[in-house]
Design a protein around this motif. Structure first.
Motif, short mmCIF file in Angstrom:
data_model
loop_
_atom_site.label_atom_id
_atom_site.label_comp_id
_atom_site.label_asym_id
_atom_site.label_seq_id
_atom_site.Cartn_x
_atom_site.Cartn_y
_atom_site.Cartn_z
N ARG A 1 -11.72 4.29 0.94
CA ARG A 1 -10.49 4.86 0.70
C ARG A 1 -9.36 3.78 0.89
N ALA A 2 -8.53 3.56 0.21
CA ALA A 2 -7.29 2.63 0.24
C ALA A 2 -6.18 3.17 0.02
N TYR A 3 -4.95 2.95 0.77
CA TYR A 3 -3.60 3.45 0.78
C TYR A 3 -2.63 2.17 -0.14
N ALA A 4 -2.12 2.57 -1.40
CA ALA A 4 -1.08 1.63 -1.74
C ALA A 4 0.12 2.13 -1.93
N VAL A 5 1.03 1.21 -1.27
CA VAL A 5 2.46 1.74 -1.44
C VAL A 5 3.21 0.41 -1.78
N ALA A 6 4.40 0.57 -2.39
CA ALA A 6 5.10 -0.66 -2.96
C ALA A 6 5.77 -1.31 -1.84
N ARG A 7 5.58 -2.62 -1.81
CA ARG A 7 6.26 -3.36 -0.66
C ARG A 7 7.52 -3.30 -0.79
N ASP A 8 8.57 -3.31 -1.62
CA ASP A 8 9.86 -3.14 -1.54
C ASP A 8 10.23 -2.03 -0.98
#
Length: 401
Positions: free
Chosen positions: A100-107
């Motif tokens: 499982r991996a969470y991806a969120v925009a850096r900005d």
């Protein structure tokens, strides 16, 4: 530490803050208004709304945990809308060999941290909202949509409008024994159960419906160890209060540096002295064994003094007397160019010097022998052999030869 839920409202361009189970689009307050009521440097834990990040389940055989964080961006490159460099990707455990991996925009994270720092709020943790759901097949009513947890398959929040296409894509070829449906109103839960049974009857053998909002289970999950999205460069720096400089601190720093340097030099000097002492003793032992072969060394300093003072020899000609007379005769006769003394040994029992010499001829060796006898010493050429450079011999001086 206070825990709040945070949601980025893109159409208004602001962060909304509220309680963990609030529908922030209706109940949330702007972050700046909320922060104005807090004391400076308040530490908080924030739960990021499921609408502001995505969850991905991936099969990554052969990748160990140590290299997982490096491999995930390559695995998700085709699944993300923007360039993968623009996302923070955080691994969050495994289920049935799927990562499982969470991806969120850096900005987005940068904007949140900057706004909190601007209002003197310190964010210690940023937790994905769906991390608070039980790790089981579950669909929980949340706001205008559903929080869906299908471990290994899907995790996230889905709006009512998008529910049907998401379920069609997610439940295609998906089969499980059981799933739960939670909703505050029983009719909402029953409606979703009916949709699942009619449209995706092969996906679940049993569907359990419960009239609950699940708030207590979500709050209880906050006590567990959860994934923190503030990693790497996003670890929040502490804002330290400015204090007047203490006058003695520079002096203490200088004194500490001086003490460390002095200690290092003292340590080096001691090591050098110990090494030199070891070398001197080794050389002294080697010299003693050469001068007095066969003697057992018990007290090197005392034994050297005894020999140099003449020892206890009954003949009266101790080592110092023999070596003194021999060196005086050797120098007086001018034999340094034709006769070279190679080594000297002293036999304490016989009170005798054994001198290894190298002479240009046998006559020169005999001249040295005769000169020693003229001084009252007993001298004998014990051996003499010719070689290409002259004669090598052994001369015994002192006791009865």
């Amino acid at each position: 530490m206070e825990t709040k839920k945070v949601h980025w409202q893109s159409h208004t361009g602001q962060w909304l803050i509220g309680d963990i189970n609030d529908n922030l689009t209706e109940q949330g307050v702007a972050l700046d208004k909320w922060a104005d009521e807090l004391p400076d440097l308040t530490q908080v834990r924030l739960v990021l709304s499921a609408e502001n990040y995505s969850t991905h389940w991936l099969s990554m055989p052969g990748v160990n945990n140590r290299n997982l964080a490096k491999a995930l961006p390559f695995a998700l490159e085709e699944s993300l809308i923007d360039d993968v460099e623009n996302y923070l990707i955080v691994p969050a455990g495994k289920h049935n060999k799927k990562v499982r991996a969470y991806a969120v925009a850096r900005d987005l994270i940068e904007r949140l941290i900057q706004e909190c720092e601007l209002h003197h709020v310190q964010v210690r943790e940023l937790i994905p909202e769906t991390q608070l759901l039980p790790v089981q097949n579950l669909m929980r009513r949340s706001g205008d949509g559903w929080q869906i947890m299908l471990p290994g398959q899907f995790e996230g929040w889905v709006h009512d409008v998008a529910l049907t296409p998401v379920l069609e894509n997610t439940l295609d070829e998906f089969q499980a024994e059981h799933t739960s449906v939670w909703a505050p109103a029983l009719d909402q839960a029953q409606l979703l159960k009916t949709s699942l049974e009619t449209g995706y009857g092969d996906s679940f053998e049993t569907i359990e419906v419960t009239a609950t909002d699940g708030n207590s289970q979500v709050l209880a999950a906050l006590e567990n160890k959860l994934v923190n999205l503030l990693v790497g460069e996003f670890v929040v720096r502490e804002v330290k209060e400015d204090k007047p400089a203490v006058w003695w601190r520079p002096l203490a720093a200088v004194a500490a540096v001086w003490l460390v340097v002095s200690t290092i030099y003292l340590y080096i000097d001691n090591n050098m002295l110990a090494e030199k002492e070891k070398q001197v003793r080794q050389a002294s032992v080697a010299l003693y064994k050469q001068l007095f072969p066969g003697e057992r060394i018990r007290n090197l300093d005392r034994q050297f003094r005894e020999h140099l003072s003449g020892g206890s020899s009954d003949s009266g000609d101790g080592f110092i007397s023999l070596i003194n007379t021999t060196s005086r005769v050797y120098a007086a006769k001018g034999l340094q160019k034709s006769v070279h003394l190679q080594s000297i040994r002293f036999n304490d029992r016989l009170n005798e010097l054994v001198v290894e010499v190298k002479a240009s001829s046998l006559n020169e060796l005999q001249m040295l022998k005769q000169a020693l006898e003229q001084e009252g010493l007993v001298a004998e050429v014990a051996s003499a052999t010719n070689d290409k450079d002259g004669v090598k011999g052994r001369l015994k001086i002192g006791g009865a030869a």
